[in-house]
Enzyme design. Structure first.
Site, PDB file in Angstrom:
ATOM      1  N   GLN A 215      37.897 -10.945  26.156  1.00  0.00           N
ATOM      2  CA  GLN A 215      37.990  -9.507  25.932  1.00  0.00           C
ATOM      3  C   GLN A 215      36.921  -8.862  26.817  1.00  0.00           C
ATOM      4  O   GLN A 215      35.728  -8.916  26.501  1.00  0.00           O
ATOM      5  CB  GLN A 215      37.724  -9.180  24.465  1.00  0.00           C
ATOM      6  CG  GLN A 215      38.459 -10.072  23.463  1.00  0.00           C
ATOM      7  CD  GLN A 215      39.912  -9.688  23.283  1.00  0.00           C
ATOM      8  OE1 GLN A 215      40.236  -8.528  23.040  1.00  0.00           O
ATOM      9  NE2 GLN A 215      40.799 -10.667  23.390  1.00  0.00           N
ATOM     10  N   GLY A 256      41.587  -2.536  16.124  1.00  0.00           N
ATOM     11  CA  GLY A 256      41.679  -3.673  17.029  1.00  0.00           C
ATOM     12  C   GLY A 256      41.489  -3.300  18.488  1.00  0.00           C
ATOM     13  O   GLY A 256      41.324  -2.121  18.852  1.00  0.00           O
ATOM     14  N   HIS A 257      41.538  -4.324  19.351  1.00  0.00           N
ATOM     15  CA  HIS A 257      41.292  -4.111  20.777  1.00  0.00           C
ATOM     16  C   HIS A 257      42.400  -3.291  21.430  1.00  0.00           C
ATOM     17  O   HIS A 257      43.551  -3.318  21.012  1.00  0.00           O
ATOM     18  CB  HIS A 257      41.113  -5.449  21.507  1.00  0.00           C
ATOM     19  CG  HIS A 257      42.262  -6.394  21.364  1.00  0.00           C
ATOM     20  ND1 HIS A 257      42.099  -7.733  21.183  1.00  0.00           N
ATOM     21  CD2 HIS A 257      43.596  -6.198  21.393  1.00  0.00           C
ATOM     22  CE1 HIS A 257      43.268  -8.328  21.120  1.00  0.00           C
ATOM     23  NE2 HIS A 257      44.200  -7.403  21.241  1.00  0.00           N
ATOM     24  N   ASN A 258      42.003  -2.527  22.436  1.00  0.00           N
ATOM     25  CA  ASN A 258      42.907  -1.704  23.255  1.00  0.00           C
ATOM     26  C   ASN A 258      43.524  -0.530  22.507  1.00  0.00           C
ATOM     27  O   ASN A 258      44.419   0.138  23.045  1.00  0.00           O
ATOM     28  CB  ASN A 258      44.052  -2.531  23.856  1.00  0.00           C
ATOM     29  CG  ASN A 258      43.569  -3.682  24.705  1.00  0.00           C
ATOM     30  OD1 ASN A 258      42.450  -3.668  25.207  1.00  0.00           O
ATOM     31  ND2 ASN A 258      44.406  -4.697  24.854  1.00  0.00           N
TER      32      ASN A 258
END
Length: 353
Positions: A215, A256-258
């Site tokens: 990440q 969460g990511h993004n």
């Protein structure tokens, strides 16, 4: 009476000043020089307190209140007790909030825990950190290499700001907050225990088990965002996680990511937002809602509490349920199931419950 020992009362406001502040009107017989110094609920307020009434369910409490003054809407004037001072507000909730901000400004955002300005000798600050004048860094905070912190910002005890992070001006970083790979705008408030910038949950099945996906993105939080205690926001994988200007996030939310969240959205406690979701401007998401990854929620949409969003939600829509769908459709289905259950009920079925 409410116990305000943690937030001391000041000189207070007169009814005339409250009208000017909130856009309210003096009620019949209300002395414009009447002064209130505190806030309270209808059933516990004293003669120095301002209260509000906007729900007929609490009419009994209104009739018995000892409050000094009541904010009330025009439509509820008929139930006001005779002689009780009151102000007539177009929007009672907004007026009460404005009065609260004026009466208790210290409650608006976290203040230094130790009550001391400047950089504590017990804080750990890397020599390469760039810190503007007027920053407060309290004991046991850790500031890593090349961190930038703007003037007026307060870093509370136990906070950890990792290398390269940038924090704007007049921010409040609560106790035990952890920031990594993060850029904050101005006037951002992070309540205690917030964790931002850790790697997201990313794995792919490999021949020997689960292989980790790196990440390498950032978290970008724009101006005037407020994030509640123990909320976590993962950094992006190959693009950034972004929280838009003015958005308010409650306690214990997982992002969460993004994920990209627009401006002035509201996300209530215990919401979980999976990776690569896009949320528009002015969206409201009720508590304990789960949102699937790679979906889009359009501007102005509203999601009812305890819903599961599995697909895209149109702009301005009101959805709810599991899986979430337009509210009217959801209500029709619930009504149909309730009626079907009643038709299938027998004396034997009831006795088995």
């Amino acid at each position: 009476m409410p116990d305000t020992s943690f937030f001391s009362k000041g000189a207070g406001l007169t009814a005339r000043e409250l009208c000017a502040l909130t856009g309210s009107e003096l009620g019949e017989g209300t002395d414009p020089d009447l002064r209130v110094t505190g806030l309270g609920p209808l059933d516990r307020a004293g003669p120095d307190d301002l209260v509000f009434f906007d729900n007929p369910r609490y009419e009994t409490q209104l009739q018995a209140t000892n409050a000094g003054c009541v904010l009330v809407a025009q439509k509820h004037l008929a139930v006001m007790p005779a002689g009780l001072p009151h102000l007539i507000a177009r929007n009672v909730s907004i007026a009460f909030a404005a009065a609260g901000r004026a009466l208790f400004p210290a409650a608006l955002k976290p203040t230094p825990i130790l009550g001391q300005a400047g950089i504590s000798p017990r804080a750990e600050v890397d020599l390469s950190a760039r810190i503007e004048a007027g920053v407060t860094i309290e004991a046991f905070a850790v500031i890593g290499p090349n961190v930038q912190i703007g003037s007026g910002t307060v870093i509370s005890p136990g906070a950890v700001i990792a290398a390269g992070c940038a924090i704007g001006r007049d921010c409040r970083i609560g106790a035990h907050v952890s920031l990594a790979h993060t850029l904050l705008g101005n006037r951002v408030v992070l309540h205690p225990g917030v964790k931002i910038g850790q790697d997201g949950f990313g794995y792919v099945p490999g021949p020997a088990g689960m292989d980790k996906v790196v990440q390498i993105g950032r978290v970008i939080i724009q101006d005037d965002v407020e994030i509640g205690a123990n909320t976590t926001i993962d950094r992006g994988a190959v693009r950034d996680t972004v929280i838009g200007e003015g958005t308010k996030i409650d306690n214990q939310v997982q992002i969460g990511h993004n994920v990209e969240i627009g401006r002035h959205s509201v996300i209530v406690s215990q919401v979980g937002i999976s990776g690569s979701t896009t949320i528009g401007d002015g969206v409201m998401i009720g508590g304990q809602t789960g949102i699937n990854g790679h979906v889009t929620i359009g501007d102005g949409a509203q999601i009812a509490a305890v819903s599961v969003v599995a697909g895209n939600v149109p702009r301005g829509a009101r959805w709810g349920g599991m899986p979430a769908k337009p509210v009217r459709e959801w209500f029709r289905e619930m009504r149909f199931l309730t009626e079907l259950a009643k038709k299938g009920r027998t004396t034997r079925n009831d006795s088995d419950e």
